[in-house]
Design a protein around this motif. Structure first.
Motif, PDB file in Angstrom:
ATOM      1  N   LEU A  51       0.823  -1.213   0.000  1.00  0.00           N
ATOM      2  CA  LEU A  51       0.000   0.000   0.000  1.00  0.00           C
ATOM      3  C   LEU A  51       0.856   1.261   0.000  1.00  0.00           C
ATOM      4  O   LEU A  51       1.931   1.276   0.592  1.00  0.00           O
ATOM      5  CB  LEU A  51      -0.897   0.028   1.245  1.00  0.00           C
ATOM      6  CG  LEU A  51      -1.938  -1.063   1.370  1.00  0.00           C
ATOM      7  CD1 LEU A  51      -2.646  -0.960   2.710  1.00  0.00           C
ATOM      8  CD2 LEU A  51      -2.953  -0.963   0.251  1.00  0.00           C
ATOM      9  N   PRO A  52       0.365   2.333  -0.618  1.00  0.00           N
ATOM     10  CA  PRO A  52       1.065   3.617  -0.535  1.00  0.00           C
ATOM     11  C   PRO A  52       1.030   4.150   0.900  1.00  0.00           C
ATOM     12  O   PRO A  52       0.123   3.820   1.678  1.00  0.00           O
ATOM     13  CB  PRO A  52       0.268   4.536  -1.458  1.00  0.00           C
ATOM     14  CG  PRO A  52      -0.712   3.690  -2.170  1.00  0.00           C
ATOM     15  CD  PRO A  52      -0.804   2.381  -1.458  1.00  0.00           C
ATOM     16  N   ASP A  53       2.009   4.963   1.252  1.00  0.00           N
ATOM     17  CA  ASP A  53       2.107   5.496   2.617  1.00  0.00           C
ATOM     18  C   ASP A  53       0.857   6.236   3.062  1.00  0.00           C
ATOM     19  O   ASP A  53       0.447   6.143   4.214  1.00  0.00           O
ATOM     20  CB  ASP A  53       3.312   6.437   2.746  1.00  0.00           C
ATOM     21  CG  ASP A  53       4.629   5.709   2.650  1.00  0.00           C
ATOM     22  OD1 ASP A  53       4.638   4.479   2.873  1.00  0.00           O
ATOM     23  OD2 ASP A  53       5.644   6.361   2.349  1.00  0.00           O
ATOM     24  N   GLU A  54       0.220   6.976   2.149  1.00  0.00           N
ATOM     25  CA  GLU A  54      -0.943   7.771   2.555  1.00  0.00           C
ATOM     26  C   GLU A  54      -2.164   6.901   2.860  1.00  0.00           C
ATOM     27  O   GLU A  54      -3.113   7.357   3.479  1.00  0.00           O
ATOM     28  CB  GLU A  54      -1.302   8.816   1.493  1.00  0.00           C
ATOM     29  CG  GLU A  54      -1.732   8.248   0.161  1.00  0.00           C
ATOM     30  CD  GLU A  54      -0.583   8.037  -0.817  1.00  0.00           C
ATOM     31  OE1 GLU A  54      -0.865   7.683  -1.966  1.00  0.00           O
ATOM     32  OE2 GLU A  54       0.587   8.211  -0.434  1.00  0.00           O
ATOM     33  N   ASP A  55      -2.141   5.633   2.441  1.00  0.00           N
ATOM     34  CA  ASP A  55      -3.270   4.734   2.697  1.00  0.00           C
ATOM     35  C   ASP A  55      -3.132   3.938   3.989  1.00  0.00           C
ATOM     36  O   ASP A  55      -4.046   3.213   4.364  1.00  0.00           O
ATOM     37  CB  ASP A  55      -3.438   3.737   1.544  1.00  0.00           C
ATOM     38  CG  ASP A  55      -4.039   4.380   0.317  1.00  0.00           C
ATOM     39  OD1 ASP A  55      -4.585   5.495   0.439  1.00  0.00           O
ATOM     40  OD2 ASP A  55      -3.964   3.777  -0.755  1.00  0.00           O
ATOM     41  N   TYR A 105      -8.023  -2.811  -1.396  1.00  0.00           N
ATOM     42  CA  TYR A 105      -7.545  -2.071  -0.229  1.00  0.00           C
ATOM     43  C   TYR A 105      -8.219  -2.561   1.047  1.00  0.00           C
ATOM     44  O   TYR A 105      -7.557  -2.886   2.032  1.00  0.00           O
ATOM     45  CB  TYR A 105      -7.809  -0.581  -0.441  1.00  0.00           C
ATOM     46  CG  TYR A 105      -7.525   0.289   0.750  1.00  0.00           C
ATOM     47  CD1 TYR A 105      -6.221   0.558   1.142  1.00  0.00           C
ATOM     48  CD2 TYR A 105      -8.560   0.861   1.486  1.00  0.00           C
ATOM     49  CE1 TYR A 105      -5.955   1.371   2.227  1.00  0.00           C
ATOM     50  CE2 TYR A 105      -8.308   1.675   2.564  1.00  0.00           C
ATOM     51  CZ  TYR A 105      -7.008   1.927   2.938  1.00  0.00           C
ATOM     52  OH  TYR A 105      -6.751   2.723   4.017  1.00  0.00           O
ATOM     53  N   LEU A 106      -9.520  -2.639   1.025  1.00  0.00           N
ATOM     54  CA  LEU A 106     -10.265  -3.072   2.214  1.00  0.00           C
ATOM     55  C   LEU A 106      -9.952  -4.532   2.556  1.00  0.00           C
ATOM     56  O   LEU A 106      -9.823  -4.879   3.731  1.00  0.00           O
ATOM     57  CB  LEU A 106     -11.762  -2.862   2.006  1.00  0.00           C
ATOM     58  CG  LEU A 106     -12.195  -1.397   1.887  1.00  0.00           C
ATOM     59  CD1 LEU A 106     -13.665  -1.312   1.523  1.00  0.00           C
ATOM     60  CD2 LEU A 106     -11.896  -0.627   3.167  1.00  0.00           C
ATOM     61  N   ARG A 107      -9.805  -5.372   1.547  1.00  0.00           N
ATOM     62  CA  ARG A 107      -9.472  -6.780   1.794  1.00  0.00           C
ATOM     63  C   ARG A 107      -8.090  -6.904   2.442  1.00  0.00           C
ATOM     64  O   ARG A 107      -7.919  -7.644   3.404  1.00  0.00           O
ATOM     65  CB  ARG A 107      -9.510  -7.580   0.498  1.00  0.00           C
ATOM     66  CG  ARG A 107      -9.307  -9.082   0.718  1.00  0.00           C
ATOM     67  CD  ARG A 107      -9.176  -9.848  -0.571  1.00  0.00           C
ATOM     68  NE  ARG A 107      -8.047  -9.421  -1.391  1.00  0.00           N
ATOM     69  CZ  ARG A 107      -6.766  -9.765  -1.152  1.00  0.00           C
ATOM     70  NH1 ARG A 107      -6.463 -10.509  -0.127  1.00  0.00           N
ATOM     71  NH2 ARG A 107      -5.805  -9.342  -1.947  1.00  0.00           N
ATOM     72  N   LEU A 108      -7.120  -6.153   1.945  1.00  0.00           N
ATOM     73  CA  LEU A 108      -5.779  -6.191   2.530  1.00  0.00           C
ATOM     74  C   LEU A 108      -5.786  -5.751   3.992  1.00  0.00           C
ATOM     75  O   LEU A 108      -5.161  -6.376   4.848  1.00  0.00           O
ATOM     76  CB  LEU A 108      -4.826  -5.297   1.726  1.00  0.00           C
ATOM     77  CG  LEU A 108      -4.360  -5.819   0.384  1.00  0.00           C
ATOM     78  CD1 LEU A 108      -3.620  -4.721  -0.375  1.00  0.00           C
ATOM     79  CD2 LEU A 108      -3.461  -7.034   0.566  1.00  0.00           C
ATOM     80  N   GLY A 130     -16.163   4.805  -1.720  1.00  0.00           N
ATOM     81  CA  GLY A 130     -16.267   5.529  -2.983  1.00  0.00           C
ATOM     82  C   GLY A 130     -15.113   6.488  -3.233  1.00  0.00           C
ATOM     83  O   GLY A 130     -15.089   7.150  -4.266  1.00  0.00           O
ATOM     84  N   SER A 131     -14.161   6.570  -2.331  1.00  0.00           N
ATOM     85  CA  SER A 131     -13.043   7.498  -2.516  1.00  0.00           C
ATOM     86  C   SER A 131     -11.950   6.922  -3.415  1.00  0.00           C
ATOM     87  O   SER A 131     -11.011   7.621  -3.772  1.00  0.00           O
ATOM     88  CB  SER A 131     -12.454   7.904  -1.166  1.00  0.00           C
ATOM     89  OG  SER A 131     -11.899   6.793  -0.496  1.00  0.00           O
ATOM     90  N   LYS A 132     -12.067   5.657  -3.773  1.00  0.00           N
ATOM     91  CA  LYS A 132     -11.138   4.998  -4.698  1.00  0.00           C
ATOM     92  C   LYS A 132     -11.963   4.326  -5.787  1.00  0.00           C
ATOM     93  O   LYS A 132     -13.145   4.058  -5.598  1.00  0.00           O
ATOM     94  CB  LYS A 132     -10.341   3.910  -3.972  1.00  0.00           C
ATOM     95  CG  LYS A 132      -9.398   4.380  -2.908  1.00  0.00           C
ATOM     96  CD  LYS A 132      -8.636   3.176  -2.344  1.00  0.00           C
ATOM     97  CE  LYS A 132      -7.725   3.555  -1.226  1.00  0.00           C
ATOM     98  NZ  LYS A 132      -6.635   4.411  -1.613  1.00  0.00           N
ATOM     99  N   ASP A 190      -7.447  -0.508  12.545  1.00  0.00           N
ATOM    100  CA  ASP A 190      -8.877  -0.259  12.783  1.00  0.00           C
ATOM    101  C   ASP A 190      -9.245   1.163  12.372  1.00  0.00           C
ATOM    102  O   ASP A 190     -10.327   1.394  11.831  1.00  0.00           O
ATOM    103  CB  ASP A 190      -9.233  -0.499  14.249  1.00  0.00           C
ATOM    104  CG  ASP A 190      -9.251  -1.972  14.592  1.00  0.00           C
ATOM    105  OD1 ASP A 190      -9.610  -2.783  13.712  1.00  0.00           O
ATOM    106  OD2 ASP A 190      -8.913  -2.323  15.738  1.00  0.00           O
ATOM    107  N   ASP A 191      -8.341   2.122  12.617  1.00  0.00           N
ATOM    108  CA  ASP A 191      -8.591   3.498  12.184  1.00  0.00           C
ATOM    109  C   ASP A 191      -8.675   3.583  10.666  1.00  0.00           C
ATOM    110  O   ASP A 191      -9.510   4.297  10.126  1.00  0.00           O
ATOM    111  CB  ASP A 191      -7.489   4.443  12.675  1.00  0.00           C
ATOM    112  CG  ASP A 191      -7.647   4.813  14.133  1.00  0.00           C
ATOM    113  OD1 ASP A 191      -8.704   4.523  14.716  1.00  0.00           O
ATOM    114  OD2 ASP A 191      -6.688   5.410  14.684  1.00  0.00           O
ATOM    115  N   CYS A 192      -7.798   2.856   9.992  1.00  0.00           N
ATOM    116  CA  CYS A 192      -7.830   2.848   8.522  1.00  0.00           C
ATOM    117  C   CYS A 192      -9.196   2.387   8.023  1.00  0.00           C
ATOM    118  O   CYS A 192      -9.752   2.966   7.089  1.00  0.00           O
ATOM    119  CB  CYS A 192      -6.755   1.918   7.967  1.00  0.00           C
ATOM    120  SG  CYS A 192      -5.076   2.485   8.192  1.00  0.00           S
ATOM    121  N   LEU A 193      -9.715   1.352   8.643  1.00  0.00           N
ATOM    122  CA  LEU A 193     -11.011   0.812   8.221  1.00  0.00           C
ATOM    123  C   LEU A 193     -12.161   1.713   8.648  1.00  0.00           C
ATOM    124  O   LEU A 193     -13.094   1.952   7.879  1.00  0.00           O
ATOM    125  CB  LEU A 193     -11.206  -0.595   8.782  1.00  0.00           C
ATOM    126  CG  LEU A 193     -10.317  -1.665   8.152  1.00  0.00           C
ATOM    127  CD1 LEU A 193     -10.339  -2.933   8.990  1.00  0.00           C
ATOM    128  CD2 LEU A 193     -10.758  -1.951   6.731  1.00  0.00           C
TER     129      LEU A 193
END
Length: 77
Positions: free
Chosen positions: A33-37, A62-65, A52-54, A43-46
């Motif tokens: 993943l890129p650093d900004e993601d 992304y969500l699966r990873l 819809g932002s990607k 848990d915060d990432c999720l």
């Protein structure tokens, strides 16, 4: 000189192993993943992700990873 008790040694060791494993999983995820993601807390990432932002195919991956990495840390495998 104080001699460490066996129970104190046993209590400390699993925490280190769990922290090392969590760090390893995060390192593997950072390669994909890129650093900004990627934030420190998965848990915060999720929780903070805006649907819809990607593009749809990137969003699913992304969500699966993130979910897989979080589950690996929780289950220790």
């Amino acid at each position: 000189m104080a001699v460490p008790r066996l129970r104190d040694l046993v209590r400390r060791r699993p925490g280190l192993v769990v922290d090392d494993f969590a760090g390893q999983v995060r390192s593997e995820l950072a390669l994909d993943l890129p650093d900004e993601d990627l934030r420190e807390d998965l848990d915060d990432c999720l929780d903070l992700y805006e649907m819809g932002s990607k593009p749809r195919c990137e969003e699913v991956e992304y969500l699966r990873l993130l979910e897989d990495a979080r589950d690996r840390i929780v289950w220790g495998c």
